[in-house]
Design a protein around this motif. Structure first.
Motif, PDB file in Angstrom:
ATOM      1  N   MET A 329      41.439  39.883  42.326  1.00 26.18           N
ATOM      2  CA  MET A 329      42.716  39.491  42.930  1.00 26.18           C
ATOM      3  C   MET A 329      43.197  38.129  42.441  1.00 26.18           C
ATOM      4  O   MET A 329      44.271  37.666  42.828  1.00 26.18           O
ATOM      5  N   GLY A 330      42.374  37.482  41.627  1.00 31.02           N
ATOM      6  CA  GLY A 330      42.758  36.183  41.084  1.00 31.02           C
ATOM      7  C   GLY A 330      42.631  35.034  42.060  1.00 31.02           C
ATOM      8  O   GLY A 330      43.279  33.986  41.872  1.00 31.02           O
ATOM      9  N   VAL A 331      41.788  35.175  43.098  1.00 27.09           N
ATOM     10  CA  VAL A 331      41.687  34.126  44.118  1.00 27.09           C
ATOM     11  C   VAL A 331      40.276  33.540  44.226  1.00 27.09           C
ATOM     12  O   VAL A 331      40.026  32.703  45.098  1.00 27.09           O
ATOM     13  N   TRP A 332      39.374  33.968  43.376  1.00 28.37           N
ATOM     14  CA  TRP A 332      38.007  33.453  43.445  1.00 28.37           C
ATOM     15  C   TRP A 332      37.973  32.001  42.982  1.00 28.37           C
ATOM     16  O   TRP A 332      38.575  31.636  41.970  1.00 28.37           O
ATOM     17  N   ARG A 333      37.253  31.179  43.730  1.00 31.01           N
ATOM     18  CA  ARG A 333      37.036  29.787  43.372  1.00 31.01           C
ATOM     19  C   ARG A 333      35.549  29.468  43.494  1.00 31.01           C
ATOM     20  O   ARG A 333      34.881  29.935  44.411  1.00 31.01           O
ATOM     21  N   LYS A 334      35.066  28.672  42.567  1.00 30.62           N
ATOM     22  CA  LYS A 334      33.649  28.314  42.559  1.00 30.62           C
ATOM     23  C   LYS A 334      33.256  27.687  43.890  1.00 30.62           C
ATOM     24  O   LYS A 334      33.988  26.862  44.442  1.00 30.62           O
ATOM     25  N   GLY A 335      32.118  28.107  44.412  1.00 28.84           N
ATOM     26  CA  GLY A 335      31.612  27.565  45.661  1.00 28.84           C
ATOM     27  C   GLY A 335      31.989  28.371  46.881  1.00 28.84           C
ATOM     28  O   GLY A 335      31.509  28.085  47.988  1.00 28.84           O
ATOM     29  N   ASN A 337      31.871  31.159  49.669  1.00 27.34           N
ATOM     30  CA  ASN A 337      30.904  32.107  50.207  1.00 27.34           C
ATOM     31  C   ASN A 337      31.609  33.428  50.483  1.00 27.34           C
ATOM     32  O   ASN A 337      32.801  33.583  50.193  1.00 27.34           O
ATOM     33  N   SER A 338      30.884  34.383  51.060  1.00 29.65           N
ATOM     34  CA  SER A 338      31.449  35.712  51.267  1.00 29.65           C
ATOM     35  C   SER A 338      32.669  35.675  52.188  1.00 29.65           C
ATOM     36  O   SER A 338      33.675  36.338  51.935  1.00 29.65           O
ATOM     37  N   VAL A 339      32.599  34.874  53.250  1.00 28.43           N
ATOM     38  CA  VAL A 339      33.717  34.790  54.193  1.00 28.43           C
ATOM     39  C   VAL A 339      34.929  34.157  53.529  1.00 28.43           C
ATOM     40  O   VAL A 339      36.070  34.632  53.693  1.00 28.43           O
ATOM     41  N   ASP A 340      34.711  33.096  52.774  1.00 30.25           N
ATOM     42  CA  ASP A 340      35.822  32.435  52.076  1.00 30.25           C
ATOM     43  C   ASP A 340      36.507  33.397  51.109  1.00 30.25           C
ATOM     44  O   ASP A 340      37.743  33.455  51.033  1.00 30.25           O
ATOM     45  N   ALA A 341      35.691  34.133  50.358  1.00 31.42           N
ATOM     46  CA  ALA A 341      36.240  35.059  49.364  1.00 31.42           C
ATOM     47  C   ALA A 341      37.021  36.184  50.041  1.00 31.42           C
ATOM     48  O   ALA A 341      38.104  36.570  49.576  1.00 31.42           O
ATOM     49  N   ALA A 342      36.476  36.715  51.134  1.00 33.87           N
ATOM     50  CA  ALA A 342      37.167  37.790  51.846  1.00 33.87           C
ATOM     51  C   ALA A 342      38.480  37.286  52.445  1.00 33.87           C
ATOM     52  O   ALA A 342      39.503  37.992  52.424  1.00 33.87           O
ATOM     53  N   THR A 343      38.483  36.078  52.974  1.00 34.28           N
ATOM     54  CA  THR A 343      39.696  35.509  53.553  1.00 34.28           C
ATOM     55  C   THR A 343      40.768  35.308  52.486  1.00 34.28           C
ATOM     56  O   THR A 343      41.948  35.647  52.700  1.00 34.28           O
ATOM     57  N   ALA A 344      40.362  34.770  51.340  1.00 31.02           N
ATOM     58  CA  ALA A 344      41.322  34.574  50.250  1.00 31.02           C
ATOM     59  C   ALA A 344      41.860  35.906  49.746  1.00 31.02           C
ATOM     60  O   ALA A 344      43.052  36.025  49.431  1.00 31.02           O
ATOM     61  N   THR A 345      40.999  36.908  49.678  1.00 29.41           N
ATOM     62  CA  THR A 345      41.436  38.245  49.260  1.00 29.41           C
ATOM     63  C   THR A 345      42.445  38.818  50.244  1.00 29.41           C
ATOM     64  O   THR A 345      43.477  39.373  49.851  1.00 29.41           O
ATOM     65  N   ALA A 346      42.157  38.687  51.529  1.00 30.48           N
ATOM     66  CA  ALA A 346      43.061  39.204  52.559  1.00 30.48           C
ATOM     67  C   ALA A 346      44.414  38.508  52.500  1.00 30.48           C
ATOM     68  O   ALA A 346      45.462  39.162  52.626  1.00 30.48           O
ATOM     69  N   ASP A 347      44.399  37.197  52.316  1.00 30.47           N
ATOM     70  CA  ASP A 347      45.663  36.457  52.227  1.00 30.47           C
ATOM     71  C   ASP A 347      46.500  36.944  51.048  1.00 30.47           C
ATOM     72  O   ASP A 347      47.721  37.116  51.158  1.00 30.47           O
ATOM     73  N   ARG A 348      45.839  37.158  49.919  1.00 32.25           N
ATOM     74  CA  ARG A 348      46.565  37.612  48.724  1.00 32.25           C
ATOM     75  C   ARG A 348      47.069  39.043  48.908  1.00 32.25           C
ATOM     76  O   ARG A 348      48.186  39.379  48.458  1.00 32.25           O
ATOM     77  N   LEU A 349      46.282  39.873  49.568  1.00 31.28           N
ATOM     78  CA  LEU A 349      46.741  41.236  49.839  1.00 31.28           C
ATOM     79  C   LEU A 349      48.019  41.218  50.669  1.00 31.28           C
ATOM     80  O   LEU A 349      48.962  41.962  50.381  1.00 31.28           O
ATOM     81  N   GLU A 350      48.052  40.396  51.699  1.00 34.11           N
ATOM     82  CA  GLU A 350      49.258  40.298  52.520  1.00 34.11           C
ATOM     83  C   GLU A 350      50.463  39.897  51.684  1.00 34.11           C
ATOM     84  O   GLU A 350      51.561  40.433  51.849  1.00 34.11           O
ATOM     85  N   GLU A 351      50.264  38.948  50.766  1.00 36.49           N
ATOM     86  CA  GLU A 351      51.355  38.511  49.895  1.00 36.49           C
ATOM     87  C   GLU A 351      51.843  39.658  49.018  1.00 36.49           C
ATOM     88  O   GLU A 351      53.057  39.874  48.858  1.00 36.49           O
ATOM     89  N   ILE A 352      50.887  40.392  48.431  1.00 34.39           N
ATOM     90  CA  ILE A 352      51.262  41.493  47.541  1.00 34.39           C
ATOM     91  C   ILE A 352      52.025  42.568  48.311  1.00 34.39           C
ATOM     92  O   ILE A 352      53.052  43.075  47.845  1.00 34.39           O
ATOM     93  N   TYR A 353      51.526  42.933  49.476  1.00 35.97           N
ATOM     94  CA  TYR A 353      52.215  43.952  50.265  1.00 35.97           C
ATOM     95  C   TYR A 353      53.639  43.519  50.598  1.00 35.97           C
ATOM     96  O   TYR A 353      54.581  44.311  50.512  1.00 35.97           O
ATOM     97  N   ARG A 354      53.804  42.257  50.980  1.00 33.18           N
ATOM     98  CA  ARG A 354      55.150  41.769  51.288  1.00 33.18           C
ATOM     99  C   ARG A 354      56.030  41.780  50.046  1.00 33.18           C
ATOM    100  O   ARG A 354      57.212  42.154  50.106  1.00 33.18           O
ATOM    101  N   GLU A 355      55.474  41.399  48.913  1.00 35.11           N
ATOM    102  CA  GLU A 355      56.247  41.341  47.664  1.00 35.11           C
ATOM    103  C   GLU A 355      56.779  42.710  47.250  1.00 35.11           C
ATOM    104  O   GLU A 355      57.859  42.819  46.671  1.00 35.11           O
ATOM    105  N   ILE A 356      56.019  43.765  47.544  1.00 37.27           N
ATOM    106  CA  ILE A 356      56.464  45.111  47.148  1.00 37.27           C
ATOM    107  C   ILE A 356      57.165  45.846  48.292  1.00 37.27           C
ATOM    108  O   ILE A 356      57.507  47.020  48.159  1.00 37.27           O
ATOM    109  N   GLY A 357      57.354  45.159  49.416  1.00 43.56           N
ATOM    110  CA  GLY A 357      58.099  45.747  50.524  1.00 43.56           C
ATOM    111  C   GLY A 357      57.289  46.613  51.457  1.00 43.56           C
ATOM    112  O   GLY A 357      57.847  47.493  52.136  1.00 43.56           O
TER     113      GLY A 357
END
Length: 406
Positions: A329-335, A337-357
């Motif tokens: 999803m292009g949101v991985w950052r060094k350091g 953890n699993s919760v951080d990565a899942a949260t960043a993924t979820a945030d980006r998913l919300e953005e993508i869904y909104r962008e495509i309507g």
């Protein structure tokens, strides 16, 4: 890379695939290859009355065309399938041509099963005995061959499982029969352009969301990983353009190819996966409950309503899995953890869904909050999401996710 990931089997199922301009012109060749004399079409009202596809098929097949049943509906309801079986029997059908999206293709599979199998349809479907794993009875009778003419990029196009909506039951009627896999699949450019862009977007959103989850697997064979990654690339590139380029058949074919690759990877991965992805399984169960219960909710919208929240609240136990998904999803950052990565993924998913309507909350599709306990109960019997272990607190877990997604 590990030797374990290089120890695998690969399964190929025979079918012929025709894609592009004029692909449907090869339909008669495939019917003749099966030595069929009575090719019977199953479709919905839109295909029958608002497109020229039935006329094209009739002209192409000539004397091999045995008629059509145009009553298949959203989510392949049991009453529609019952009528389809009667119509196919009256036509003396010896081959079925499913023309439409996933609901039509799924419904045609069950028509094929009930044309061939003896016994009560309710005994032939997947059973959910109390306190025991679900199981699908073996359906041994030879089935009439099926040809699928897809009008949406659905993953049903070359599968063997089928689920029917039945409002008189507390779960779908589910069937599994490898003999209902198609002998041929058509991605005809003109046929694909008959579907509204909104429906293509909805179907592709489901595929995008589920393919993303597969990228978290850490021990994929090179064949499986290659299919998943290419499928995700096709989805990521084409999905944002669907609404802007409604007449671009090439985009729709790319989305069909992504669905096909997702299926092929799933076939090749059987026997190696030791656990289901919790996020994907939970989201699938919740989304299915939504679009089955509410006629106005399509599968893609039901998926986008729950996927961000479920992603955020059910991070993978394996940090590497979370990192692989976040990286896709292009949101991985060094350091992270699993919760951080899942949260960043979820945030980006919300953005993508909104962008495509697409919606990203259950309330966005006009579902009353008071209905959530009923929807949670609907998730209990869903073979693809939860085939065996149905713990006592499963419904409570699903209700908690629904409330958070609302």
């Amino acid at each position: 890379m590990s030797l374990e990931s290089r120890t695998f089997r690969a399964v190929s199922y025979p079918l012929r695939l025709y894609s592009g301009t004029g692909a449907l012109d090869k339909l008669k060749t495939e019917v003749e290859r099966q030595k069929a004399k009575r090719a019977f079409v199953i479709c919905g009202q839109t295909i029958a009355h608002k497109t020229d596809l039935l006329a094209r098929i009739s002209d192409n097949l000539g004397s091999l065309y045995a008629g059509a049943f145009d009553g298949m509906d959203k989510d392949s309801s049991w009453p529609a399938v019952e009528k389809g079986v009667v119509a196919a029997k009256e036509a003396n059908a010896d081959l079925l041509v499913a023309v439409g999206g996933g609901s039509v293709i799924v419904g045609a599979r069950v028509v094929a099963i009930l044309l061939a199998e003896e016994g009560d349809p309710f005994d032939l479907m997947t059973q959910y005995p109390d306190g025991k794993p679900a199981y699908s009875p073996r359906l041994m009778a030879p089935k009439p061959p099926i040809i699928n003419v897809a009008t949406t990029p659905n993953t049903a196009m070359n599968r063997a499982g089928s689920g029917l909506k039945n409002e008189d039951l507390d779960h779908r009627m589910e069937y599994y029969d490898p003999k209902t896999r198609p002998v041929a699949v058509f991605w005809d450019a003109e046929a694909l352009l008959t579907a509204p862009s909104e429906l293509i977007r909805s179907t592709a959103t489901t595929n995008f969301s589920s393919t993303l989850r597969t990228l978290g697997e850490t021990d994929m064979s090179p064949l499986v990983e290659g299919d998943h990654r290419q499928g995700f690339k096709l989805l990521r590139d084409a999905l944002p353009r669907i609404m802007e380029e409604p007449d671009n058949a090439a985009l729709r074919i790319d989305l069909c190819a992504a669905a096909f690759l997702q299926n092929r990877a799933g076939d090749d991965d059987q026997g190696r996966r030791t656990a289901r992805d919790q996020t994907g399984a939970s989201a699938y169960a919740l989304a299915t409950a939504l679009h089955i219960r509410y006629h106005h909710v399509w599968q893609g919208e039901s998926t986008s309503c729950v996927m961000p929240t479920v992603t955020r609240l059910t991070p993978p136990d394996n940090a590497e899995s979370a990192a692989r998904i976040a990286d896709a999803m292009g949101v991985w950052r060094k350091g992270m953890n699993s919760v951080d990565a899942a949260t960043a993924t979820a945030d980006r998913l919300e953005e993508i869904y909104r962008e495509i309507g697409m919606p990203s909350r259950i309330r966005d599709v006009d579902i009353p909050k008071a209905d959530l306990p009923l929807l949670a109960q609907d998730t209990l019997k869903n073979f693809n999401a939860n085939p065996g272990n149905r713990p006592n607190d499963y419904v409570d877990q699903m209700l908690s996710l629904l409330e958070a997604s609302w």
